[in-house]
Design a protein around this motif. Structure first.
Motif, short mmCIF file in Angstrom:
data_model
loop_
_atom_site.label_atom_id
_atom_site.label_comp_id
_atom_site.label_asym_id
_atom_site.label_seq_id
_atom_site.Cartn_x
_atom_site.Cartn_y
_atom_site.Cartn_z
N THR A 123 34.60 -35.07 -37.82
CA THR A 123 34.98 -36.15 -38.82
C THR A 123 35.79 -35.06 -39.80
OG1 THR A 123 32.85 -37.23 -38.65
CG2 THR A 123 33.98 -37.78 -40.59
N LYS B 81 34.29 -28.64 -30.86
CA LYS B 81 33.97 -29.48 -31.82
C LYS B 81 35.08 -30.00 -32.63
CE LYS B 81 29.29 -27.80 -32.92
NZ LYS B 81 28.30 -27.16 -33.77
N PHE C 112 27.92 -35.48 -22.73
CA PHE C 112 29.24 -35.10 -23.47
C PHE C 112 30.35 -34.94 -22.41
CE2 PHE C 112 32.36 -31.98 -25.67
CZ PHE C 112 32.72 -33.15 -26.58
N TYR D 223 42.57 -38.71 -26.10
CA TYR D 223 41.31 -39.58 -26.26
C TYR D 223 41.31 -40.87 -25.44
CZ TYR D 223 41.22 -36.76 -30.64
OH TYR D 223 40.91 -35.68 -31.40
N TRP E 249 39.52 -29.46 -25.97
CA TRP E 249 38.74 -30.69 -26.01
C TRP E 249 37.42 -30.52 -25.92
CZ3 TRP E 249 41.34 -35.13 -27.26
CH2 TRP E 249 42.73 -35.18 -26.81
N TRP F 9 36.67 -33.89 -32.10
CA TRP F 9 35.78 -34.77 -32.74
C TRP F 9 35.29 -34.72 -34.02
CZ3 TRP F 9 36.73 -37.14 -28.46
CH2 TRP F 9 37.15 -36.65 -27.20
#
Length: 354
Positions: free
Chosen positions: A272, A267, A170, A226, A264, A270
């Motif tokens: 949903t 969680k 990650f 991003y 960044w 990223w």
């Protein structure tokens, strides 16, 4: 060679015809259908306006008058994805890219840089890809050096990007790909006073925070965002004397290696988004001409410059006194190595960088 020239002039004639007919269609569309996505209108325009350079609006909500194109090939650069027709920018950006390409070679970045998207001929929203790049002051640079030999048109379309991330971990830079030269390249871009921000992947920003031993103040210009693991994004300040250009909020003081970067790696960025099951469906809304500065509508019907003049013409090359031209010819005849013989038409003089 004759066949190549013939193909080139046929393409020029085709582009001119498209410009004459396409701009009329664009103007008609703008007048009759305000709900037409602006990206569809600006995406059809093949050539820039014949006007003084003028960025209009904000980086992500505007357009551009008087754009110039960077040549597809130069001694220290190559433009990629030519079918997108996005190698247009404010003259200040084109100058910066040429200078940066030369500095990149001095840093050891192969034979130069590969240039991705800059902007469309009249800026504006793009059909695919970027939200910004609308006023000619943004440009993407690949994390891949320019090959020694020019790439074919097809290779420029098909050549894959190279990610700097380790996809098995990650937000981690791939140690086998990232080198000190990559770091120097990004920081060189940030070093120019006319550069406002340089966007990179958060993992790359973190890597720079951990390893950069040069001017730490410049790190503040390097902003995490991003994507941007296969290329980095250079954004310029609004040039002087461009009142229609809307500036971005200044970068905060410091090197940016703080809580804003640490966010960044949580969680939250990223996650949903949670949907409300009782919420009514929202119809997607696209940016239309009415959302852009009013000058952008008028810009669409402005007279077009030719591709040749906007790439190598007066909008791009500063006039030269006779004495200077004579000195250039003398240097060429004397075999001076100050003027590389690349076979590519390169403007020999440009206005001073701001």
């Amino acid at each position: 060679m004759a066949a190549t020239k013939t193909a080139y002039f046929r393409r020029m004639a085709s582009i001119t015809l498209m410009a004459l007919t396409g701009l009329s269609l664009v103007a008609d569309t703008a007048a009759s259908a305000d709900d037409t996505p602006a990206k569809q209108i600006f995406g059809k325009v093949q050539l820039p306006s014949e006007a003084a350079p003028n960025p209009i609006g904000f980086y992500a909500k505007g357009c551009m008058a008087g754009a110039v194109a960077i040549p597809t090939d130069g001694p220290t650069w190559q433009a990629m994805r030519l079918s997108r027709n996005r190698r247009w920018g404010n003259p200040a950006m084109i100058q910066l890219l040429e200078r940066f390409s030369q500095d990149a070679v001095q840093l050891g970045w192969g034979s130069g840089i590969l240039i991705g998207d800059i902007s469309q001929p009249r800026g504006g929203p793009m059909i695919t890809g970027h939200a910004s790049h609308q006023i000619g002051l943004d440009a993407d640079i690949w994390f891949t050096p320019k090959p020694a030999q020019p790439l074919s048109t097809q290779a420029r379309e098909d050549m894959p990007f190279t990610s700097m991330l380790d996809k098995s971990k990650f937000l981690t830079v791939n140690a086998a790909r990232w080198t000190p030269t990559h770091a120097r390249l990004v920081m060189q871009a940030a070093s120019y006073p006319q550069v406002e921000r340089v966007f990179v992947n958060p993992a790359i920003k973190k890597k720079l925070c951990e390893t950069w031993t040069g001017d730490r103040d410049l790190l503040g210009k390097v902003r995490p965002v991003y994507g941007h693991d296969e290329h980095f994004h250079i954004r310029m300040f609004c040039p002087p004397s461009t009142p229609n250009c809307k500036a971005q909020a200044p970068v905060a003081s410091g090197d940016g290696c703080d809580k804003s970067l640490a966010w960044w790696f949580t969680k939250e960025p990223w996650a949903t988004p949670k949907k409300d099951p009782n919420a009514k469906p929202v119809k997607p809304r696209f940016t239309t001409l009415s959302d852009l500065p009013k000058a952008c509508t008028a810009l669409l019907s402005a007279p077009a410059a030719s591709e040749q003049s906007a790439t190598f013409g007066n909008a791009y090359v500063a006039p030269q006194p006779a004495s200077s031209e004579a000195a250039i010819r003398q240097a060429i005849h004397a075999g001076s190595n100050e003027l590389p013989d690349t076979g590519v038409p390169i403007p020999l003089a440009r206005p001073a960088l701001q």
